[in-house]
Design a protein around this motif. Structure first.
Motif, PDB file in Angstrom:
ATOM      1  N   GLU A 102       4.393  15.743  -0.724  1.00 49.17           N
ATOM      2  CA  GLU A 102       3.837  15.293  -2.004  1.00 49.17           C
ATOM      3  C   GLU A 102       4.316  16.297  -3.060  1.00 49.17           C
ATOM      4  O   GLU A 102       4.235  17.515  -2.827  1.00 49.17           O
ATOM      5  N   LYS A 129      -0.752   3.148  -5.725  1.00 51.73           N
ATOM      6  CA  LYS A 129      -1.920   3.419  -6.570  1.00 51.73           C
ATOM      7  C   LYS A 129      -1.751   2.876  -7.993  1.00 51.73           C
ATOM      8  O   LYS A 129      -1.824   1.672  -8.181  1.00 51.73           O
ATOM      9  N   PHE A 134      -1.072  14.738   2.934  1.00 48.98           N
ATOM     10  CA  PHE A 134      -1.708  13.454   3.253  1.00 48.98           C
ATOM     11  C   PHE A 134      -0.754  12.344   2.847  1.00 48.98           C
ATOM     12  O   PHE A 134      -0.329  12.283   1.698  1.00 48.98           O
ATOM     13  N   HIS A 135      -0.431  11.473   3.809  1.00 47.12           N
ATOM     14  CA  HIS A 135       0.499  10.383   3.495  1.00 47.12           C
ATOM     15  C   HIS A 135      -0.032   9.012   3.885  1.00 47.12           C
ATOM     16  O   HIS A 135       0.702   8.025   3.735  1.00 47.12           O
ATOM     17  N   GLY A 136      -1.274   8.934   4.391  1.00 55.76           N
ATOM     18  CA  GLY A 136      -1.830   7.618   4.703  1.00 55.76           C
ATOM     19  C   GLY A 136      -2.236   7.498   6.159  1.00 55.76           C
ATOM     20  O   GLY A 136      -2.112   8.445   6.935  1.00 55.76           O
ATOM     21  N   SER A 181       0.853  -1.197   0.000  1.00 53.81           N
ATOM     22  CA  SER A 181       0.000   0.000   0.000  1.00 53.81           C
ATOM     23  C   SER A 181       0.880   1.235   0.000  1.00 53.81           C
ATOM     24  O   SER A 181       2.104   1.145   0.208  1.00 53.81           O
ATOM     25  N   GLY A 182       0.222   2.383  -0.166  1.00 51.17           N
ATOM     26  CA  GLY A 182       0.939   3.647  -0.116  1.00 51.17           C
ATOM     27  C   GLY A 182       1.465   3.940   1.283  1.00 51.17           C
ATOM     28  O   GLY A 182       2.621   4.327   1.467  1.00 51.17           O
ATOM     29  N   ALA A 183       0.597   3.747   2.276  1.00 50.55           N
ATOM     30  CA  ALA A 183       1.002   4.065   3.654  1.00 50.55           C
ATOM     31  C   ALA A 183       2.242   3.267   4.054  1.00 50.55           C
ATOM     32  O   ALA A 183       3.146   3.794   4.705  1.00 50.55           O
ATOM     33  N   ILE A 197       2.689   8.884  -4.520  1.00 44.81           N
ATOM     34  CA  ILE A 197       1.723   7.785  -4.478  1.00 44.81           C
ATOM     35  C   ILE A 197       0.498   8.128  -5.331  1.00 44.81           C
ATOM     36  O   ILE A 197      -0.006   7.286  -6.075  1.00 44.81           O
ATOM     37  N   GLN A 198       0.065   9.373  -5.253  1.00 47.85           N
ATOM     38  CA  GLN A 198      -1.102   9.782  -6.049  1.00 47.85           C
ATOM     39  C   GLN A 198      -0.683  10.464  -7.359  1.00 47.85           C
ATOM     40  O   GLN A 198      -1.259  10.218  -8.404  1.00 47.85           O
ATOM     41  N   ASP A 257       6.604  12.087  -2.037  1.00 48.37           N
ATOM     42  CA  ASP A 257       5.491  11.147  -2.057  1.00 48.37           C
ATOM     43  C   ASP A 257       4.759  11.327  -3.387  1.00 48.37           C
ATOM     44  O   ASP A 257       4.089  12.342  -3.612  1.00 48.37           O
TER      45      ASP A 257
END
Ligand SMILES: Cc1ncc(COP(=O)(O)O)c(C=O)c1O
Length: 396
Positions: free
Chosen positions: A184, A246, A132-134, A98-100, A219-220, A217
């Motif tokens: 991010e 993701k 936001f990082h999880g 997962s991202g977290a 991730i998104q 980050d």
């Protein structure tokens, strides 16, 4: 909410529709109603829902080997690590689920690097407001929204929050014990805020000067969403550690943190691990995703679709200036700032066969499958037009 269906879930989501199938860039619910998906499972399903080659690759891997532990090599994992390291332009990869978990690993790596240099290091981390990082303890500790953090305190120590896009605010927090700066490259959940050139370049210089790990980050915003494979490419710099998830698996749960040799070698066997991370099925998905991005020229497609989405949303803003106050973002990661409750727009859209996601307190996030076509964008604009016209007529 459906109370019967919710009965055995810990109630952490206000779920609504029950989906049974995906087709192209549409989701279909249990009553056969089709929804245009401008959320892609929160920026995951970049290839849409009908990519036959992707499905086939997973089916073949299921028939060969689904899981072995990370005590052994597998062909898909070796290949996927190579693809990802090369794509990111860094040296070594650790796969997560997962991202977290990718964030957890990145933070641990930065702390281990600092510890190796100085056993007394306090391992301080600078994160950003509205980030936001999880939801895991480490990831929540560096998430810049108090209401996500406070109920779960005490969190990991040594974290302070700077203002995004304000280099002086970061500099004022740096101490001899700072081991990482995490952000991010384009803030997603916080409301779609891209980083400025000066900010990212300034952070790179600061991290070089003070030997601090720069953790980006993505991730998104990674995996082609902003029009480059990774958003940091816009700034002519490289992070020391990059987190990804993701769209990396386009639906298979897989994430990763990727690091330069200098940082990566701080970790040795026993420092970190995962039972499932990068197992053959997840890794086969990663391999196929990279191959399909090339074969289908996904970045070339984003370069055409993204300006069209931007123009389309801007023309909606011109028609409804009392409701839409800003359109911002990069590529196929755009935010529409609204004066009405964003959750009202999301709910009204769902009634009208359109899936949207909220971000921050007043933003609608557009993170569609990267294979979206102009016709889909027109369809989305048509539905939004209807919704804002309704709001106007009904005095919202
Ligand atoms: C930028 C960013 N980092 C981390 C995460 C956490 O990823 P996951 O939900 O896979 O744990 C998310 C999820 O939305 C995200 O957008």
């Amino acid at each position: 909410m459906n109370t019967e269906k919710e009965r055995h879930f810990i109630h952490t989501y206000n779920r609504s529709v029950t989906f049974v199938k995906g087709e192209d860039v549409y989701l279909i619910d249990e009553n056969g109603k089709r929804y245009l998906d401008m959320g892609a499972g929160i920026a995951v399903s970049a290839l849409g829902y009908s990519c036959e080659e992707y499905r086939q690759a997973l089916k073949e891997q299921i028939d060969k080997l689904i899981h072995v532990s990370n005590l052994y090599y597998t062909e898909p994992a070796v290949k996927a690590a190579g693809y990802l390291a090369e794509a990111v332009g860094l040296d070594r990869v650790f796969f997560t689920n997962s991202g977290a978990e990718a964030i957890e690993g990145a933070l641990k790596l930065a702390r281990k690097y600092a510890y190796n240099k100085n056993k007394q290091s306090k391992g301080e981390i600078i994160a950003m407001e509205h980030s936001f990082h999880g939801r895991t303890m480490g990831a929540v500790s560096v998430t810049g929204t108090a209401h996500y953090r406070e109920p779960f305190e005490p969190l990991i120590g040594g974290v302070s929050f700077a203002k995004y896009n304000d280099l002086d605010s970061v500099k004022s927090l740096v101490t001899e014990d700072t081991c990482a700066i995490i952000l991010e490259t384009l803030q997603g959940e916080g409301g779609i805020y891209p980083a400025s050139d000066e900010f990212i370049r300034g952070l790179r210089a600061l991290c070089d000067e003070k030997e601090i790990a720069l953790i980006l980050d993505e991730i998104q915003c990674g995996m082609g969403r902003t029009g480059k494979l990774f958003a940091y490419e816009y700034y002519g710099i490289k992070p020391d550690i990059l987190t990804c998830a993701k769209a990396l698996g386009c639906g298979m749960p897989v994430g990763a943190f990727v690091a330069s040799e200098k940082f990566a070698k701080a970790m040795v066997p026993g420092d970190h691990g995962t039972t499932y991370g990068g197992n053959p099925l997840a890794a086969a998905a990663v391999c196929k995703v990279f191959e399909l991005y090339k074969e289908k020229d996904i970045l070339g497609h984003v370069a055409k679709a993204a300006p069209y989405l931007l123009e389309t949303l801007q023309s909606l803003q011109k028609r409804y200036p009392e409701f839409i106050t800003d359109i911002r973002g990069k590529g196929l990661m755009l935010g529409m700032e609204v004066t009405v409750k964003n959750s009202d727009v999301v709910a009204k859209a769902l009634e009208n066969n359109l899936i949207l996601i909220a971000a921050g307190s007043n933003v609608i996030r557009f993170v569609p499958p990267l294979v979206i076509e102009k016709g889909h964008i027109d369809e989305c604009a048509g539905i939004l037009d209807k919704i804002f016209a309704y709001f106007r007529e009904n005095g919202k």
